[in-house]
Design a protein around this motif. Structure first.
Motif, PDB file in Angstrom:
ATOM      1  N   GLU A 522      46.163   9.938 -46.905  1.00 17.72           N
ATOM      2  CA  GLU A 522      45.144  10.392 -45.968  1.00 17.72           C
ATOM      3  C   GLU A 522      45.456   9.900 -44.562  1.00 17.72           C
ATOM      4  N   GLY A 523      45.459  10.823 -43.605  1.00 18.78           N
ATOM      5  CA  GLY A 523      45.685  10.464 -42.205  1.00 18.78           C
ATOM      6  C   GLY A 523      47.145  10.301 -41.834  1.00 18.78           C
ATOM      7  N   VAL A 524      48.049  10.649 -42.753  1.00 18.35           N
ATOM      8  CA  VAL A 524      49.485  10.500 -42.480  1.00 18.35           C
ATOM      9  C   VAL A 524      50.136  11.881 -42.523  1.00 18.35           C
ATOM     10  N   LYS A 525      50.893  12.201 -41.488  1.00 22.27           N
ATOM     11  CA  LYS A 525      51.625  13.463 -41.431  1.00 22.27           C
ATOM     12  C   LYS A 525      53.120  13.144 -41.340  1.00 22.27           C
ATOM     13  N   HIS A 636      46.107   9.346 -38.323  1.00 18.26           N
ATOM     14  CA  HIS A 636      46.276   8.081 -37.611  1.00 18.26           C
ATOM     15  C   HIS A 636      47.743   7.662 -37.535  1.00 18.26           C
ATOM     16  N   SER A 637      48.605   8.367 -38.321  1.00 16.04           N
ATOM     17  CA  SER A 637      50.028   8.007 -38.326  1.00 16.04           C
ATOM     18  C   SER A 637      50.871   9.270 -38.440  1.00 16.04           C
ATOM     19  N   LEU A 638      51.980   9.270 -37.724  1.00 16.78           N
ATOM     20  CA  LEU A 638      52.924  10.387 -37.747  1.00 16.78           C
ATOM     21  C   LEU A 638      54.313   9.835 -38.049  1.00 16.78           C
ATOM     22  N   ILE A 639      54.953  10.409 -39.077  1.00 15.46           N
ATOM     23  CA  ILE A 639      56.315   9.998 -39.454  1.00 15.46           C
ATOM     24  C   ILE A 639      57.266  11.142 -39.130  1.00 15.46           C
ATOM     25  N   LEU A 640      58.289  10.857 -38.344  1.00 13.95           N
ATOM     26  CA  LEU A 640      59.317  11.844 -38.000  1.00 13.95           C
ATOM     27  C   LEU A 640      60.579  11.539 -38.803  1.00 13.95           C
ATOM     28  N   ASP A 641      60.921  12.451 -39.702  1.00 14.67           N
ATOM     29  CA  ASP A 641      62.110  12.277 -40.533  1.00 14.67           C
ATOM     30  C   ASP A 641      63.317  12.835 -39.779  1.00 14.67           C
ATOM     31  N   PHE A 642      64.171  11.937 -39.288  1.00 13.07           N
ATOM     32  CA  PHE A 642      65.354  12.316 -38.516  1.00 13.07           C
ATOM     33  C   PHE A 642      66.641  12.137 -39.324  1.00 13.07           C
ATOM     34  N   SER A 643      66.526  12.152 -40.645  1.00 12.27           N
ATOM     35  CA  SER A 643      67.732  11.940 -41.464  1.00 12.27           C
ATOM     36  C   SER A 643      68.739  13.069 -41.317  1.00 12.27           C
ATOM     37  N   ALA A 644      68.284  14.270 -40.917  1.00 12.52           N
ATOM     38  CA  ALA A 644      69.195  15.406 -40.735  1.00 12.52           C
ATOM     39  C   ALA A 644      69.526  15.657 -39.275  1.00 12.52           C
ATOM     40  N   VAL A 645      69.068  14.789 -38.383  1.00 13.51           N
ATOM     41  CA  VAL A 645      69.374  14.926 -36.954  1.00 13.51           C
ATOM     42  C   VAL A 645      70.689  14.205 -36.686  1.00 13.51           C
ATOM     43  N   PHE A 663      51.324  10.771 -28.265  1.00 13.73           N
ATOM     44  CA  PHE A 663      50.685  10.440 -29.540  1.00 13.73           C
ATOM     45  C   PHE A 663      50.176   9.003 -29.554  1.00 13.73           C
ATOM     46  N   ILE A 664      50.982   8.094 -29.054  1.00 11.29           N
ATOM     47  CA  ILE A 664      50.582   6.681 -29.063  1.00 11.29           C
ATOM     48  C   ILE A 664      49.345   6.464 -28.209  1.00 11.29           C
ATOM     49  N   ARG A 665      49.227   7.194 -27.125  1.00 10.36           N
ATOM     50  CA  ARG A 665      48.092   7.012 -26.210  1.00 10.36           C
ATOM     51  C   ARG A 665      46.781   7.545 -26.773  1.00 10.36           C
ATOM     52  N   ASP A 704      59.590   3.851 -47.009  1.00 14.25           N
ATOM     53  CA  ASP A 704      59.348   2.575 -46.330  1.00 14.25           C
ATOM     54  C   ASP A 704      58.243   2.719 -45.296  1.00 14.25           C
ATOM     55  N   ALA A 705      58.290   3.777 -44.512  1.00 13.86           N
ATOM     56  CA  ALA A 705      57.275   3.982 -43.480  1.00 13.86           C
ATOM     57  C   ALA A 705      55.897   4.229 -44.097  1.00 13.86           C
ATOM     58  N   VAL A 706      55.841   5.018 -45.176  1.00 11.13           N
ATOM     59  CA  VAL A 706      54.562   5.299 -45.827  1.00 11.13           C
ATOM     60  C   VAL A 706      53.948   4.008 -46.369  1.00 11.13           C
ATOM     61  N   LEU A 707      54.735   3.198 -47.055  1.00  7.81           N
ATOM     62  CA  LEU A 707      54.213   1.937 -47.591  1.00  7.81           C
ATOM     63  C   LEU A 707      53.744   1.015 -46.476  1.00  7.81           C
ATOM     64  N   HIS A 708      54.508   0.968 -45.378  1.00  6.31           N
ATOM     65  CA  HIS A 708      54.104   0.134 -44.241  1.00  6.31           C
ATOM     66  C   HIS A 708      52.767   0.608 -43.671  1.00  6.31           C
ATOM     67  N   ILE A 709      52.608   1.921 -43.535  1.00  5.28           N
ATOM     68  CA  ILE A 709      51.357   2.466 -42.998  1.00  5.28           C
ATOM     69  C   ILE A 709      50.181   2.126 -43.907  1.00  5.28           C
ATOM     70  N   LEU A 710      50.371   2.299 -45.223  1.00  5.61           N
ATOM     71  CA  LEU A 710      49.275   2.030 -46.152  1.00  5.61           C
ATOM     72  C   LEU A 710      48.930   0.549 -46.196  1.00  5.61           C
ATOM     73  N   VAL A 711      49.941  -0.304 -46.054  1.00  5.65           N
ATOM     74  CA  VAL A 711      49.664  -1.744 -45.989  1.00  5.65           C
ATOM     75  C   VAL A 711      48.845  -2.068 -44.752  1.00  5.65           C
ATOM     76  N   GLU A 712      49.279  -1.538 -43.600  1.00  8.14           N
ATOM     77  CA  GLU A 712      48.563  -1.809 -42.355  1.00  8.14           C
ATOM     78  C   GLU A 712      47.142  -1.249 -42.409  1.00  8.14           C
ATOM     79  N   LYS A 713      46.983  -0.066 -42.980  1.00 10.07           N
ATOM     80  CA  LYS A 713      45.649   0.530 -43.080  1.00 10.07           C
ATOM     81  C   LYS A 713      44.757  -0.296 -44.009  1.00 10.07           C
TER      82      LYS A 713
END
Length: 754
Positions: A522-525, A636-645, A663-665, A704-713
């Motif tokens: 919830e709240g993560v894209k 509340h959180s946005l994850i940009l997957d740049f593994s193919a960039v 977004f941060i602002r 890793d990012a998803v787990l970090h977000i859920l921990v912080e939330k």
């Protein structure tokens, strides 16, 4: 730690950001060579390097000394004789495509083979005339000789032939120079820009040009060549006007030869595993047709066109015409590229089949020298013929000694027995040229196959074919390469960006539209871009990202800052009061219009919201005063997957920085995952990071990012709880479907575990 459990695995490790991973696992320092280091190494000399240079430039020195004469010589001898007989006939036939006397085709089948024997790296291809190159040279010949028109000597057949021979030799010489320069400069990689679809479509269109160019010999009509573009339609129109003047003897002979050749080639193809060698049908029909033409005196009785006198011996080198030299530069470059592309493609097939290396740059040098020598001595452009190479391999050819022996057969014809072919009809040579196009014409079947496999490749094939047929070979090739590169730009400029979701309650994230069993915190894209980011597609990336999250962060930021301005004015005038849970507005309208607020210090609207001077903090997700409207955001959180960039440029980096700040602002945390090595270093060099954007936003994987977000939330939502997770080896969590976090010791159903 990885624990295998049957066909599954269990991984226990901390949640890693790029920084924490770098702190725990130190990188090995590697020294990257500078341009000066490469320059020193290139010019450094040693006995071994000198030996390598010699064997590289003269590949014959690497295999001739180990040549097993007893085992291979007989096979190469048989192959050389068979290939040489085919080379003689194809040289005579393909000379008609160049609009030069047939005898000059023998030079094109002799000189390049000798040179390639010393400098080439392929052991199996048969070097010599190729119909596509011959028709390309022929178009240049017709264009230049038609433009010059030979002035007062235009009626002199010998002068016209000499002029055409001179033009063909010159364009071949220039093409050879281009190939040699490309090889010396070590840029053989240019071949990668000619895809298999492009080569297939181009050679098929060239086969159509060959068919049309040979019709005048089959019908024996005095049709003059046409200029590009639309030359193929012009030629057909001229043939149609003169079709009533057809020589029936030539037409019947050509049709009989065509039927026989096609039938026997089909037999060779169908029973190639059972036949010891392919049936040399070209040789048989040539001998029979020559004998019948001579015995029945076809030239006098039916007025057929024959080869005529074949000069014995060799002619002096061509005199270089600088006017022709300058006029054919563009066409010569096209000929150089196409000739190398075809030859390298065939050579690569045989090198893989027989497990030996070939060098693209050395092949360019070899073909460059071959065409330089061939052009200097009045030959025309050489590459490799697919059918002739097939004969050389199928008859037992092991090395280029077979090619050398085939050149010896051509030499015997040039010096001694060429006169035996003088009664041969030109319509027979035209039929033989068309008989060698079967494989190219059958490439039409690839359209349906490519349409099923890849629409872009199919479009490249069709556009290449049509542009080459309509515009001609040189312009068609240029247009085809341009379209091919355009498809690459289109695919990178408009990538298929997707929103990801967790699949199967594991660490796997896929396109949310493709699966039913998905979990989205919830709240993560999670947004994925599968292409490099650069100046041409960064705006498209921005638009897709805004569409994925459902709002424009800059517009939301401006709305919030405008709302703060209104609230400050209302507080100052006493029109707004704050209770414990809500606002109380004492007026029903505002005196300041939206336009007035927008035009008043508009640059401040793009700055971060500042509520330090207010007696309360505004919760933008709660109710605001009735006359103040601000869009609500549901993430509340946005994850940009740049593994193919794979890369990004400075322009893209500047726009990306602006997007992240927006977004941060508005209190949306942004994380970048899967960034390739070197991204952070480049961002630091470009001054990407500041007080708002920090290197800590980079994580190794999406999970890793998803787990970090859920921990912080979880920490944020349960500050009153005494237990607080600590980062480190104990930082492992099990997540259920509603986004809550529990300690690893807590029992959960297996289906809900990440």
């Amino acid at each position: 730690m990885v624990e295998p459990v049957g066909n599954q695995y269990v991984v226990a490790r901390p949640v890693y950001s790029e920084n924490s991973f770098g702190d725990q696992h130190k990188k090995v320092h590697r020294y990257h060579k500078t341009f000066l280091d490469h320059l020193k190494e290139y010019f450094r000399c040693s006995p071994q390097k000198a030996k390598n240079i010699v064997t590289s430039l003269l590949p014959i020195t690497s295999w001739l000394r180990t040549y097993p004469f007893k085992e291979w010589l007989l096979s190469d001898l048989v192959s050389g004789i068979s290939t040489g007989l085919v080379a003689v006939l194809q040289g005579l036939a393909f000379a008609l495509l160049v609009y030069v006397p047939p005898g000059y085709g023998l030079y094109a089948a002799f000189y390049p083979v000798i040179v390639y024997f010393f400098f080439g790296t392929s052991r199996h291809i048969s070097v010599g005339p190729f119909p596509v190159l011959s028709i390309m040279v022929g178009e240049v010949v017709m264009k230049l000789t038609s433009e010059n028109n030979l002035n007062s000597t235009s009626g002199n057949e010998t002068a016209l032939d000499n002029k055409r021979v001179n033009v063909a030799a010159t364009v071949t010489l220039v093409a050879g120079i281009f190939q040699l320069l490309l090889g010396v400069l070590q840029i053989g990689f240019i071949i990668i820009y000619l895809s298999q679809s492009l080569i297939s479509g181009f050679t098929t269109a060239a086969a159509i040009h060959v068919v049309v160019s040979q019709l005048k010999f089959i019908f024996q009509l005095p049709v003059q060549g046409c200029k590009e573009p639309l030359s193929i339609f012009c030629s057909l129109e001229k043939i149609g006007r003169q079709i009533t003047d057809t020589n029936i003897a030539d037409l019947v002979t050509a049709l009989i030869i065509l039927v026989i050749v096609f039938v026997v080639k089909e037999i060779n193809e169908r029973y190639k595993d059972k036949l010891p060698v392919p049936i040399p049908i070209e040789l048989f029909v040539t001998v029979i047709a020559t004998g019948i033409s001579y015995g029945c005196n076809f030239k006098e009785r039916f007025h057929v066109a024959v080869i005529g006198e074949l000069k014995k011996g060799f002619e002096a080198p061509v005199e270089l015409d600088m006017e022709v030299f300058q006029s054919c530069l563009g066409d010569a470059f096209s000929i150089a590229i196409v000739g190398f592309a075809v030859a390298y493609s065939v050579a690569k097939v045989y090198s893989i089949k027989y497990d030996y290396p070939i060098n693209g740059n050395q092949e360019l040098i070899a073909f460059g020298l071959s065409n330089i020598f061939g052009g200097a001595f009045r030959g025309f452009a050489a590459s490799t013929s697919l059918s002739r190479s097939g004969v050389q391999v199928s008859t037992g050819g092991k090395t280029q000694i077979a090619g050398l022996l085939s050149a010896l057969i051509v030499l015997i014809v040039i010096l001694a027995i060429g006169f035996l072919l003088e009664p041969l009809q030109k319509s027979v040579l035209a039929a033989l040229a068309l008989g060698n196009l079967k494989g190219m014409l059958m490439q039409f079947k690839e359209i349906g196959i490519l349409w099923k496999k890849d629409k872009y490749d199919c479009m490249i094939w069709v556009v290449t074919f049509l542009s080459t047929v309509i515009l001609g070979l040189a312009l068609g090739l240029a247009a085809s390469v341009g379209f091919e590169l355009l498809t690459l730009v289109f695919r990178t400029q408009f990538p298929k960006c997707t929103v990801l979701a967790n699949v199967g309650r594991s660490n796997i994230y896929k396109n949310r539209k493709d699966y039913a069993d998905i979990y989205e915190p919830e709240g993560v894209k999670i947004f994925r871009c599968p292409a490099p980011l650069f100046f041409a597609n960064i705006d498209f990336f921005k638009d897709k990202l805004i569409a994925a999250v459902g709002f424009n962060p800059l517009r939301v930021l401006r709305k919030r800052n405008k709302a703060l301005r209104k609230i400050r004015k209302m507080l100052k005038r006493g029109e707004l009061q704050m209770t414990g849970k809500s606002f109380i507005c004492t007026v029903t309208g505002l005196k300041d219009s939206d336009e007035e607020l927008d035009n008043n210090k508009i640059e401040e609207l793009d700055q971060p919201t500042n509520m330090a001077d207010l007696p309360f903090q505004i919760d933008w997700s709660a109710d605001l005063p009735a006359n103040i409207t601000v869009p609500r955001i549901d993430i509340h959180s946005l994850i940009l997957d740049f593994s193919a960039v794979s890369f990004f440029d400075v322009s893209a980096l500047r726009v990306l920085r602006e997007i992240l700040k927006d977004f941060i602002r508005i209190d949306v945390d942004v994380y970048i995952v899967g960034a390739h090595d070197g991204f952070l270093d480049k961002m630091e060099r470009c001054e990407f990071f500041d007080e708002e954007i920090k290197p800590s936003i980079f994580f190794l994987t999406v999970h890793d990012a998803v787990l970090h977000i859920l921990v912080e939330k979880s920490i944020h939502d349960s500050k009153s709880k005494p237990m607080k997770p600590e980062m480190g080896s104990g930082d492992h969590f099990i997540i259920n479907t509603n986004g809550e976090l529990r300690n690893r010791e807590h029992t959960m159903p297996a289906v809900t575990k990440f």
